[in-house]
Each structure stands twice: as C-alpha cells, then as structure tokens.
Design an enzyme around this catalytic site. Structure first.
Site, PDB file in Angstrom:
ATOM      1  N   MET A  98       0.796  -1.224   0.000  1.00 57.27           N
ATOM      2  CA  MET A  98       0.000   0.000   0.000  1.00 57.27           C
ATOM      3  C   MET A  98       0.834   1.283   0.000  1.00 57.27           C
ATOM      4  SD  MET A  98      -2.925  -1.381  -0.198  1.00 57.27           S
ATOM      5  CE  MET A  98      -4.132  -0.108   0.148  1.00 57.27           C
ATOM      6  N   ASN A 115       1.136  -6.275 -10.117  1.00 55.58           N
ATOM      7  CA  ASN A 115       0.323  -5.830  -8.985  1.00 55.58           C
ATOM      8  C   ASN A 115      -1.071  -6.414  -9.144  1.00 55.58           C
ATOM      9  OD1 ASN A 115      -0.441  -4.272  -6.676  1.00 55.58           O
ATOM     10  ND2 ASN A 115      -1.405  -2.762  -8.033  1.00 55.58           N
ATOM     11  N   HIS A 117      -5.051  -5.385  -8.123  1.00 50.59           N
ATOM     12  CA  HIS A 117      -5.875  -4.270  -7.635  1.00 50.59           C
ATOM     13  C   HIS A 117      -7.332  -4.729  -7.588  1.00 50.59           C
ATOM     14  CE1 HIS A 117      -7.074  -0.161  -6.892  1.00 50.59           C
ATOM     15  NE2 HIS A 117      -8.036  -0.335  -7.766  1.00 50.59           N
ATOM     16  N   SER A 144      -8.038  -6.974 -10.828  1.00 55.36           N
ATOM     17  CA  SER A 144      -7.190  -6.939 -12.029  1.00 55.36           C
ATOM     18  C   SER A 144      -5.739  -7.172 -11.650  1.00 55.36           C
ATOM     19  CB  SER A 144      -7.262  -5.559 -12.695  1.00 55.36           C
ATOM     20  OG  SER A 144      -8.588  -5.157 -12.937  1.00 55.36           O
ATOM     21  N   THR A 149       3.466   0.171 -13.925  1.00 54.97           N
ATOM     22  CA  THR A 149       4.151   1.276 -14.606  1.00 54.97           C
ATOM     23  C   THR A 149       4.089   2.488 -13.669  1.00 54.97           C
ATOM     24  OG1 THR A 149       2.120   2.037 -15.642  1.00 54.97           O
ATOM     25  CG2 THR A 149       3.441   0.435 -16.897  1.00 54.97           C
ATOM     26  N   ASP A 153      -1.999   2.221 -10.527  1.00 53.55           N
ATOM     27  CA  ASP A 153      -3.047   1.277 -10.933  1.00 53.55           C
ATOM     28  C   ASP A 153      -3.370   1.399 -12.426  1.00 53.55           C
ATOM     29  OD1 ASP A 153      -3.249   0.416  -8.270  1.00 53.55           O
ATOM     30  OD2 ASP A 153      -4.780   1.917  -7.798  1.00 53.55           O
TER      31      ASP A 153
HETATM   32  C1  GRF Z   1      -6.268  -7.089  -1.821  1.00 51.19           C
HETATM   33  O1  GRF Z   1      -7.633  -6.809  -2.057  1.00 51.19           O
HETATM   34  C2  GRF Z   1      -5.439  -6.440  -2.891  1.00 51.19           C
HETATM   35  O2  GRF Z   1      -6.053  -6.459  -4.134  1.00 51.19           O
HETATM   36  C3  GRF Z   1      -5.351  -5.031  -2.384  1.00 51.19           C
HETATM   37  O3  GRF Z   1      -5.209  -5.160  -0.994  1.00 51.19           O
HETATM   38  C4  GRF Z   1      -5.773  -6.385  -0.573  1.00 51.19           C
HETATM   39  C5  GRF Z   1      -4.647  -7.138   0.088  1.00 51.19           C
HETATM   40  O4  GRF Z   1      -5.018  -8.355   0.584  1.00 51.19           O
HETATM   41  N1  GRF Z   1      -4.305  -4.304  -3.041  1.00 51.19           N
HETATM   42  P1  GRF Z   1      -3.924  -9.361   1.127  1.00 51.19           P
HETATM   43  O5  GRF Z   1      -2.909  -8.564   1.929  1.00 51.19           O
HETATM   44  O6  GRF Z   1      -3.304 -10.049  -0.046  1.00 51.19           O
HETATM   45  O7  GRF Z   1      -4.699 -10.294   2.005  1.00 51.19           O
END
Ligand code: GRF
Length: 223
Positions: A98, A115, A117, A144, A149, A153
């Site tokens: 994050m 990644n 998302h 997705s 890049t 996202d």
């Molecule tokens: C997932 O929904 C991912 O797509 C998003 O954050 C969440 C992370 O879940 N970026 P985890 O840490 O893999 O359980």
C-alpha cells in the site's frame, strides 16, 4: 546444458503491507507444484503485517522497510530497492503493498513487476474500491492483475476476475468475494510469468507471444 548444471527456479520477491492472503495463495501454488518458482524474500513496509508471519511460517526470509523511518519516498525506495536487488529476482510481486511508488522505482522493474488491484481497472483506481463500485450502482466489480508502470493502478492488464454485484451487497461482503477471486487470478499470472509465457512489450502484454486484449484475459465468475 551440461548434466551437472542446475537450472535455477525463477526467483520472486513479494512486497506486502497487510494480511498477505494473496501472498499465501502464491505460496500454496508453489508448495503444490503448480507454480515452479521460489519466493526468495518477502518485504513489508508495515512491521505488523500478518503476511510476514505467513512467510516466516514456511521458512521464507523476510525484511521490514518501515516507510515511517524514512524522511522521503526516495530514501524509502532506495532501501527497498537495495533489498530487492540483492535477491536478484526475475519477478517482483506487489501483494497488497500500500505505498505509492515513484517512476524511478517502477521504471527500474519495468516488465518484471506485477500488482493486483481490487477493481475492474481502469475503473476505481485507488482505495475503497468496493464501496465506490456499490455507490456507483455498478453491476459488476472484480480484480485486475497488471504490470506496474509509473501510472498508479494504470499499467497494462494481464487478467481480470469479474464478479457480479448483488442488490443487497455490502462493501465487506463484496470485498470477500473479490478477494477469493484474487487468490485464483494472481497465481495464474505469476505462473504464466515464471514459465516465460507472459511478457510486456511496450504497452502490450503478450501471452505465448500473442498480444492480449486491452482488458487482459477475462475470468468471469458465475454466481
Ligand atoms: C487485496 O484486495 C489487494 O487487491 C489489495 O489489498 C488487498 C490485500 O489483501 N491491493 P492481502 O494482503 O493479499 O490479504
């Protein structure tokens, strides 16, 4: 190749910030022999990330690069990069990581960083995607996998899981159903990459040399 030469498995470095359930899905696909690769390092920017325990439980080395201890995004990323590059991975996997990344960082890993998302990109970039999809009265939502890049996202899409939104859906309920699908599509994309089937060619994603459609491969979930 001489008989004594050992072909190394593709090495993966995973970056996480939280629960690490996507990481867990990849770990399990490797353990079950579905993905032929090795996770050589898991890095978290959050010292309390549960995903660190998941990695340690199966003997994967972990590192914490806590962004709060750095006075700039650049110095944080320099340290992150030092850890990643020391592991010499073929693939860097962002699994619920994050932090916003600078173009310098994303360019360094161009074509070898994926990644996931939780939305049908390009819809709902950023955070709170499930609540935003419900508020927008969308009939479908999902997740997705894309190459990373410099555009947040915004990188070229590999595969999307498409989930129907129900009339009475809550953000939490929808998030749970989408997350289940994330655990299916992320390992698929990682497997393709590790088998040398998936590549980024400019802005084009290729699977088995063939260009993918702009939305990537569609994985439609029937409800
Ligand atoms: C997932 O929904 C991912 O797509 C998003 O954050 C969440 C992370 O879940 N970026 P985890 O840490 O893999 O359980």
């Amino acid at each position: 190749m001489a008989a004594t030469e050992v072909q190394e498995k593709p090495q993966i470095v995973a970056l996480i910030s939280g629960g690490g359930s996507n990481l867990q899905a990849i770990i399990e696909h490797i353990a079950n022999g579905i993905i032929d690769a090795e996770i050589s390092l898991v890095i978290s920017n959050n010292p309390a990330a549960k995903g660190l325990e998941r990695a340690a439980a199966v003997g994967i080395p972990t590192a914490v690069v806590d962004h709060t201890e750095y006075d700039s995004r650049e110095s944080f990323e320099r340290e992150l990069k030092r850890h990643i590059d020391a592991a010499q991975p073929q693939l860097v996997v962002l699994a619920g990581f994050m932090r916003i990344l600078t173009p310098d960082f994303t360019n360094h890993y161009a074509g070898r960083m994926l990644n996931i998302h939780p939305s049908l990109l390009p819809e709902f970039k950023g955070v709170n995607t499930h609540a935003r999809a419900i508020a927008a009265n969308a009939s479908q939502h999902g997740a997705s996998v894309h190459f990373v890049t410099s555009e947040l996202d915004g990188g070229p899409l590999v595969i999307q899981a498409i989930v129907d939104i129900n009339q009475d859906d809550t953000a939490a309920g929808l998030a749970g159903r989408v997350l289940q699908q994330e655990h299916i599509i992320y390992p698929i994309a990682v497997k393709w990459f590790c088998e040398g089937r998936l590549s980024l060619d400019g802005n084009l994603v290729r699977l088995d040399k063939q260009p993918l459609p702009i939305q990537g491969i569609a994985h439609r979930v029937t409800s």
